[in-house]
Design a protein around this motif. Structure first.
Motif, mmCIF file in Angstrom:
data_model
loop_
_atom_site.group_PDB
_atom_site.id
_atom_site.type_symbol
_atom_site.label_atom_id
_atom_site.label_comp_id
_atom_site.label_asym_id
_atom_site.label_seq_id
_atom_site.Cartn_x
_atom_site.Cartn_y
_atom_site.Cartn_z
ATOM 1 N N GLY A 178 41.706 39.426 31.078
ATOM 2 C CA GLY A 178 42.478 38.199 31.233
ATOM 3 C C GLY A 178 43.440 37.925 30.094
ATOM 4 N N LEU A 179 43.462 38.782 29.097
ATOM 5 C CA LEU A 179 44.353 38.583 27.950
ATOM 6 C C LEU A 179 45.651 39.361 28.154
ATOM 7 N N SER A 180 46.750 38.692 27.896
ATOM 8 C CA SER A 180 48.054 39.349 27.876
ATOM 9 C C SER A 180 48.686 39.084 26.521
ATOM 10 N N ILE A 181 49.472 40.038 26.042
ATOM 11 C CA ILE A 181 50.169 39.838 24.774
ATOM 12 C C ILE A 181 51.662 39.720 25.051
ATOM 13 N N ASN A 182 52.214 38.587 24.691
ATOM 14 C CA ASN A 182 53.664 38.467 24.714
ATOM 15 C C ASN A 182 54.193 39.310 23.566
ATOM 16 N N LEU A 183 55.101 40.209 23.873
ATOM 17 C CA LEU A 183 55.508 41.199 22.868
ATOM 18 C C LEU A 183 56.395 40.614 21.767
ATOM 19 N N ALA A 184 56.693 39.318 21.843
ATOM 20 C CA ALA A 184 57.291 38.665 20.677
ATOM 21 C C ALA A 184 56.286 38.616 19.528
ATOM 22 N N THR A 185 55.008 38.664 19.887
ATOM 23 C CA THR A 185 53.943 38.571 18.880
ATOM 24 C C THR A 185 53.923 39.796 17.975
ATOM 25 N N VAL A 186 54.156 40.948 18.559
ATOM 26 C CA VAL A 186 54.215 42.210 17.807
ATOM 27 C C VAL A 186 55.464 42.953 18.230
ATOM 28 N N ARG A 187 56.543 42.638 17.597
ATOM 29 C CA ARG A 187 57.818 43.148 18.069
ATOM 30 C C ARG A 187 57.975 44.650 17.848
ATOM 31 N N GLN A 188 57.171 45.219 16.987
ATOM 32 C CA GLN A 188 57.412 46.603 16.589
ATOM 33 C C GLN A 188 56.592 47.624 17.364
ATOM 34 N N GLN A 189 55.774 47.187 18.289
ATOM 35 C CA GLN A 189 54.758 48.106 18.788
ATOM 36 C C GLN A 189 54.556 48.009 20.296
ATOM 37 N N TRP A 190 54.614 49.134 20.960
ATOM 38 C CA TRP A 190 54.435 49.144 22.406
ATOM 39 C C TRP A 190 53.032 49.529 22.841
ATOM 40 N N ASN A 191 52.396 50.449 22.117
ATOM 41 C CA ASN A 191 51.125 50.968 22.621
ATOM 42 C C ASN A 191 49.954 50.078 22.229
ATOM 43 N N LEU A 192 49.536 49.271 23.183
ATOM 44 C CA LEU A 192 48.524 48.254 22.892
ATOM 45 C C LEU A 192 47.174 48.642 23.447
ATOM 46 N N VAL A 193 47.176 49.787 24.139
ATOM 47 C CA VAL A 193 46.001 50.141 24.931
ATOM 48 C C VAL A 193 44.764 50.326 24.062
ATOM 49 N N ARG A 194 44.978 50.803 22.840
ATOM 50 C CA ARG A 194 43.800 51.076 22.009
ATOM 51 C C ARG A 194 43.062 49.805 21.605
ATOM 52 N N HIS A 195 43.732 48.663 21.760
ATOM 53 C CA HIS A 195 43.041 47.402 21.479
ATOM 54 C C HIS A 195 42.423 46.812 22.745
ATOM 55 N N GLY A 196 42.457 47.574 23.810
ATOM 56 C CA GLY A 196 41.888 47.078 25.065
ATOM 57 C C GLY A 196 42.808 46.120 25.788
ATOM 58 N N ILE A 197 44.063 46.069 25.326
ATOM 59 C CA ILE A 197 45.015 45.137 25.945
ATOM 60 C C ILE A 197 45.730 45.859 27.087
ATOM 61 N N THR A 198 45.628 45.297 28.271
ATOM 62 C CA THR A 198 46.173 45.985 29.442
ATOM 63 C C THR A 198 47.277 45.183 30.116
ATOM 64 N N CYS A 199 47.658 44.080 29.487
ATOM 65 C CA CYS A 199 48.669 43.232 30.105
ATOM 66 C C CYS A 199 49.650 42.767 29.025
ATOM 67 N N VAL A 200 50.931 42.804 29.337
ATOM 68 C CA VAL A 200 51.949 42.417 28.353
ATOM 69 C C VAL A 200 53.056 41.598 29.000
ATOM 70 N N ASP A 201 53.796 40.913 28.148
ATOM 71 C CA ASP A 201 55.014 40.221 28.564
ATOM 72 C C ASP A 201 56.116 40.640 27.596
ATOM 73 N N PRO A 202 56.925 41.613 27.990
ATOM 74 C CA PRO A 202 57.988 42.070 27.080
ATOM 75 C C PRO A 202 59.218 41.179 27.122
ATOM 76 N N TRP A 203 59.991 41.228 26.054
ATOM 77 C CA TRP A 203 61.277 40.545 25.995
ATOM 78 C C TRP A 203 62.372 41.508 26.421
ATOM 79 N N ARG A 204 63.434 40.971 26.914
ATOM 80 C CA ARG A 204 64.487 41.819 27.476
ATOM 81 C C ARG A 204 65.136 42.701 26.410
ATOM 82 N N ASP A 205 65.249 42.200 25.188
ATOM 83 C CA ASP A 205 65.834 43.046 24.147
ATOM 84 C C ASP A 205 64.912 44.216 23.817
#
Ligand code: ZN
Length: 280
Positions: A7-34
């Motif tokens: 149920g956790l999603s990470i808005n990628l404004a939170t970690v602007r430098q990093q795409w691969n979140l899978v190792r933290h068990g994060i399977t949902c994201v909200d990326p910014w257009r830039d």
């Protein structure tokens, strides 16, 4: 790593430098257009699909008001591209931030009408692309430059005028202070308009109007209580952590930020969430 991230999603404004979140068990994201543009849409789509991730939203469209018709049309055209990106990524919604007053204007009513007109112009393309639009009200301190839609009631009223399929994104940072929040969240649930739910915390003091959001648990927002209202309203989508923090979290290693997000998510809602009461 064994923490519950369901149920956790990470808005990628939170970690602007990093795409691969899978190792933290994060399977949902909200990326910014830039961020999507930086890697290229095809690469972004592949990264999402290869990792089996869900996309809770795309940030962001909107910014509809402009001083002249050509400017407003440019905004609508850009929003159509945002819809296309959201469709390609299979996003749950396109998050819309209304936009503030056009340069030189003091007419907030006119700006709000431009938001309505812009959304109305965008809707046919969004519907054809099956991308739900989620209007996100922002704290009134941004009314001048970022968003002239500032309460959940106002966003729901606008959505209601536009159509049954127009939704809202509920970000606690922007709305926690509103005495009508509980009632309006219940209304949003009844109207089936809750498309996004964003959390962070309100720091006291807040040192920067835009870039000093807190990690859940570090501020004064009663996150479990509001989550209780959201759950009662029938929302079953992800809880998205979205933190703009230029002088703190953005300066830390991405792994540390993500680990802290996962820990705080678990700690903040550990009592089964929906229960109101003490945060800690
Ligand atoms: Zn948000």
């Amino acid at each position: 790593m064994s923490m519950r991230t369901e149920g956790l999603s990470i808005n990628l404004a939170t970690v602007r430098q990093q795409w691969n979140l899978v190792r933290h068990g994060i399977t949902c994201v909200d990326p910014w257009r830039d961020q999507i543009a930086a890697v290229g849409l095809d690469t972004a789509v592949k990264a999402i699909k290869d990792n089996g991730m869900c996309v809770s939203g795309i940030c962001r469209g909107g910014m509809f008001p402009a001083a002249d018709a050509a400017g407003r049309q440019t905004a609508i055209d850009d929003n159509k591209r945002a819809v296309d990106e959201a469709a390609a990524l299979g996003a749950d919604c396109l998050v819309l931030v209304a936009g503030g007053l056009p340069q030189g204007s003091r007419d907030i009513g006119a700006a709000r009408q431009m938001v309505m007109d812009g959304m109305a112009a965008l809707l046919p393309h969004a519907r054809a692309s099956e991308v739900p639009l989620a209007l996100e009200p922002l704290h009134p301190m941004y009314a001048g430059d970022r968003a002239c839609v500032n309460t959940l009631k106002q966003a729901l009223d606008m959505a209601g005028q536009l159509g049954d399929d127009v939704g809202v994104a509920i970000d606690v940072y922007h709305l926690w202070w509103d005495p009508e929040l509980e009632a309006q969240i219940a209304r949003a649930g009844r109207e089936k308009r809750i498309l996004g739910y964003h959390i962070c915390d309100w720091l006291v003091p807040t040192k920067d109007l835009l870039l000093d959001r807190g990690m859940p648990g570090d501020g004064v927002i009663d996150l479990p209580r509001i989550r209780g209202w959201i759950e009662k309203a029938g929302y079953k989508g992800p809880t998205e952590i979205e933190i703009f923090s230029a002088k703190d979290w953005w300066t830390r290693p991405g792994d540390e930020v993500l680990k802290t997000c996962v820990e705080r998510y678990a700690a903040t809602f550990s009592d089964g969430a929906g229960k109101t009461g003490e945060t800690r």
